[in-house]
Design a protein around this motif. Structure first.
Motif, mmCIF file in Angstrom:
data_model
loop_
_atom_site.group_PDB
_atom_site.id
_atom_site.type_symbol
_atom_site.label_atom_id
_atom_site.label_comp_id
_atom_site.label_asym_id
_atom_site.label_seq_id
_atom_site.Cartn_x
_atom_site.Cartn_y
_atom_site.Cartn_z
ATOM 1 N N ASP A 95 0.823 -1.204 0.000
ATOM 2 C CA ASP A 95 0.000 0.000 0.000
ATOM 3 C C ASP A 95 0.860 1.259 0.000
ATOM 4 O O ASP A 95 0.550 2.239 -0.686
ATOM 5 C CB ASP A 95 -0.912 -0.004 1.225
ATOM 6 N N MET A 96 1.956 1.225 0.742
ATOM 7 C CA MET A 96 2.807 2.417 0.850
ATOM 8 C C MET A 96 3.782 2.564 -0.314
ATOM 9 O O MET A 96 4.052 3.670 -0.776
ATOM 10 C CB MET A 96 3.588 2.387 2.171
ATOM 11 N N PHE A 97 4.311 1.427 -0.791
ATOM 12 C CA PHE A 97 5.420 1.503 -1.748
ATOM 13 C C PHE A 97 5.131 0.847 -3.095
ATOM 14 O O PHE A 97 5.936 0.965 -4.023
ATOM 15 C CB PHE A 97 6.681 0.875 -1.136
ATOM 16 N N GLY A 98 4.003 0.123 -3.191
ATOM 17 C CA GLY A 98 3.694 -0.570 -4.432
ATOM 18 C C GLY A 98 4.472 -1.871 -4.554
ATOM 19 O O GLY A 98 5.356 -2.174 -3.753
ATOM 20 N N ASP A 99 4.138 -2.634 -5.569
ATOM 21 C CA ASP A 99 4.823 -3.901 -5.817
ATOM 22 C C ASP A 99 6.227 -3.605 -6.350
ATOM 23 O O ASP A 99 6.366 -2.982 -7.419
ATOM 24 C CB ASP A 99 4.030 -4.725 -6.840
ATOM 25 N N PRO A 100 7.264 -4.050 -5.641
ATOM 26 C CA PRO A 100 8.634 -3.739 -6.093
ATOM 27 C C PRO A 100 8.946 -4.247 -7.492
ATOM 28 O O PRO A 100 9.826 -3.710 -8.171
ATOM 29 C CB PRO A 100 9.511 -4.445 -5.041
ATOM 30 N N ARG A 101 8.223 -5.272 -7.939
ATOM 31 C CA ARG A 101 8.513 -5.820 -9.260
ATOM 32 C C ARG A 101 8.077 -4.878 -10.385
ATOM 33 O O ARG A 101 8.631 -4.921 -11.480
ATOM 34 C CB ARG A 101 7.843 -7.196 -9.404
ATOM 35 N N GLN A 102 7.090 -4.013 -10.085
ATOM 36 C CA GLN A 102 6.674 -3.000 -11.065
ATOM 37 C C GLN A 102 7.172 -1.599 -10.686
ATOM 38 O O GLN A 102 7.275 -0.724 -11.537
ATOM 39 C CB GLN A 102 5.144 -2.957 -11.186
ATOM 40 N N ASN A 103 7.449 -1.411 -9.393
ATOM 41 C CA ASN A 103 7.936 -0.131 -8.867
ATOM 42 C C ASN A 103 7.092 1.045 -9.363
ATOM 43 O O ASN A 103 7.601 1.984 -9.987
ATOM 44 C CB ASN A 103 9.410 0.075 -9.245
ATOM 45 N N PRO A 104 5.780 1.035 -9.089
ATOM 46 C CA PRO A 104 4.907 2.095 -9.605
ATOM 47 C C PRO A 104 5.215 3.475 -9.016
ATOM 48 O O PRO A 104 4.863 4.495 -9.612
ATOM 49 C CB PRO A 104 3.506 1.625 -9.194
ATOM 50 N N ARG A 105 5.866 3.510 -7.829
ATOM 51 C CA ARG A 105 6.209 4.811 -7.220
ATOM 52 C C ARG A 105 7.524 5.364 -7.785
ATOM 53 O O ARG A 105 7.955 6.423 -7.389
ATOM 54 C CB ARG A 105 6.334 4.682 -5.698
ATOM 55 N N ARG A 106 8.125 4.584 -8.685
ATOM 56 C CA ARG A 106 9.411 4.980 -9.278
ATOM 57 C C ARG A 106 10.455 5.324 -8.207
ATOM 58 O O ARG A 106 11.170 6.330 -8.288
ATOM 59 C CB ARG A 106 9.229 6.160 -10.238
ATOM 60 N N LEU A 107 10.522 4.447 -7.219
ATOM 61 C CA LEU A 107 11.515 4.618 -6.147
ATOM 62 C C LEU A 107 12.898 4.303 -6.692
ATOM 63 O O LEU A 107 13.052 3.428 -7.560
ATOM 64 C CB LEU A 107 11.194 3.677 -4.979
ATOM 65 N N PRO A 108 13.929 4.985 -6.194
ATOM 66 C CA PRO A 108 15.292 4.621 -6.601
ATOM 67 C C PRO A 108 15.594 3.193 -6.154
ATOM 68 O O PRO A 108 15.207 2.772 -5.057
ATOM 69 C CB PRO A 108 16.174 5.637 -5.870
ATOM 70 N N VAL A 109 16.267 2.437 -6.997
ATOM 71 C CA VAL A 109 16.607 1.045 -6.696
ATOM 72 C C VAL A 109 18.121 0.936 -6.564
ATOM 73 O O VAL A 109 18.863 1.363 -7.451
ATOM 74 C CB VAL A 109 16.096 0.094 -7.801
ATOM 75 N N GLU A 110 18.564 0.371 -5.453
ATOM 76 C CA GLU A 110 19.990 0.203 -5.207
ATOM 77 C C GLU A 110 20.261 -1.246 -4.823
ATOM 78 O O GLU A 110 19.351 -1.993 -4.445
ATOM 79 C CB GLU A 110 20.462 1.154 -4.108
#
Length: 403
Positions: free
Chosen positions: A188-203
């Motif tokens: 709910d807060m961050f979205g599914d990491p596999r799609q990354n809908p919030r466009r969060l930086p990935v490290e």
């Protein structure tokens, strides 16, 4: 009162093996016959399987159909390092070559005998031969001596243990629902990491970690530092019921001492589902042990990750790693050798992880802390129920021998 007798297991059961239809023939799979393998042995009552085979697959392989209420037992698998999966099928099933089915004579209640076998798991584990696929000689199982009270008494013992086990199952189910709630808040807060809908930086996880370190390979002893091992990292938290001590020099203790926020990962196991399991060490979780909370270290089959807390919160990282995306990334990085699945620091460090702002991570952790408090109460209750079940089990079979 009619006295019990003792009998050889092989004298009151028929042991049936299984097999695998050839994988090259598509006509053997996606049928209607449940085909049980060790992966399906995760509950006491088995009512289905991940894979189904056809009548042709059954007829053209060593697989055999066994009737309902057979006792199913895993005889070859990496999990035999720690546990002996036992269960009863509720419908007719076929089994693969890593399984055996015990078909009981009329004088034996299957549930009673299955409970007795499970209660004597430690004896069976002592027979296990460590090879590329851990196994134990089925002949030894046939020689196992069992108490055999009258059928009515067997049924009564089985019913008592069933009711107690049902309470444990409900508590585990409640914990599973709370785990799902934690993952739901994450999504709910961050979205599914596999799609990354919030466009969060990935490290990579390694870029967020100040240090990876393997634990001690010293053998356990009657004295030393309390040492966390694979059995202590379970369901995303620390289970202290089987806690060992290990001697450590002052230098070793200094290197391996655990601090709040340290993440512990299982790095090797015969079961790939166990590799990558992780928990956050916190002194509050070990205060009820008989040891000082600041004296804990960890064993060589675990990896400690000490993250940079200015960039990632340990609890956020742990929830991600135990979610579907994290588990899939960890599984992809496992290597196999001699029947063991292994995860090294390089592969662990390469796991991609989305990194929200630290403020958002802290908000997430604040929300799940309330869930964790409820989970702690359920875990404490489950420990009490496990103790009660063990006591009932011990008493039931001890009295069965005396009757």
């Amino acid at each position: 009162m009619i006295p019990s007798k003792t009998v050889r297991l092989g004298d009151v059961t028929r042991i049936v093996g299984g097999g695998t239809p050839t994988r090259s023939s598509s006509e053997y799979y996606d049928g209607s016959i449940p085909w049980v393998t060790p992966k399906d042995m995760k509950s006491w009552h088995i009512d289905g399987s991940q894979i189904r085979i056809t009548d042709a697959g059954l007829a053209n392989s060593a697989a055999r159909l066994v009737p309902a209420q057979s006792i199913l037992i895993v005889v070859r698998s990496g999990v035999l390092k720690h546990t002996v999966p036992v269960g009863l099928n509720q419908i007719p099933v076929a089994i693969n070559q890593d399984m055996k089915a015990l078909l009981c004579d009329p004088e034996v209640h299957p549930e009673y005998l299955a409970r007795f076998i499970k209660a004597n798991s430690n004896q069976i584990l002592s027979w296990v031969r460590a090879t590329t696929a851990d196994n134990f000689p089925v002949a030894k199982l046939s020689e196992m001596i069992i108490p055999l009270p009258p059928l009515a008494e067997q049924r009564r013992i089985a019913e008592v243990l069933d009711r107690a086990d049902e309470l444990r199952a409900k508590r585990r189910q409640a914990l599973a629902h709370l785990d799902n709630l934690t993952q739901s808040i994450f999504l709910d807060m961050f979205g599914d990491p596999r799609q990354n809908p919030r466009r969060l930086p990935v490290e990579t996880f390694g870029s967020l970690t100040d240090e990876f370190r393997y634990g001690t390979s010293n053998k356990s002893s009657n004295s030393g530092a309390p040492t966390l091992r694979i059995p202590n990292v379970v369901n995303g938290t620390l289970d202290l019921r089987d806690l060992k001590t290990v001697p450590a020099t002052p230098a070793e203790f200094g290197r391996l001492r655990l601090f709040d926020g340290d993440l512990l990962f299982v790095r090797t196991n015969g079961n790939p589902d166990y590799v990558g399991r992780c928990a956050v060490f916190e002194q509050r979780l070990v205060r009820r042990s008989r040891f000082q909370p600041d004296q804990f270290i960890y064993a060589s089959y675990l990896i400690r990750a000490r993250v940079n807390k200015q960039r990632i919160h340990p609890a956020y990282a742990q929830v991600y790693m135990t979610g579907p995306a994290g588990r899939a990334a960890l599984r992809d990085r496992c290597k196999t050798s001699a029947g063991q699945y292994n995860l090294n620091t390089e592969n662990l460090g390469s796991v991609p992880i989305p990194v929200p702002s630290l403020a958002d991570q802290l908000e997430f952790v604040e929300r799940i802390l309330k869930i964790d408090a409820t989970k702690s109460l359920h875990r404490e209750s489950l420990v009490e129920l496990d103790t009660l079940f063990a006591s009932l089990q011990d008493r039931a079979f001890r009295e069965a021998l005396l009757r």
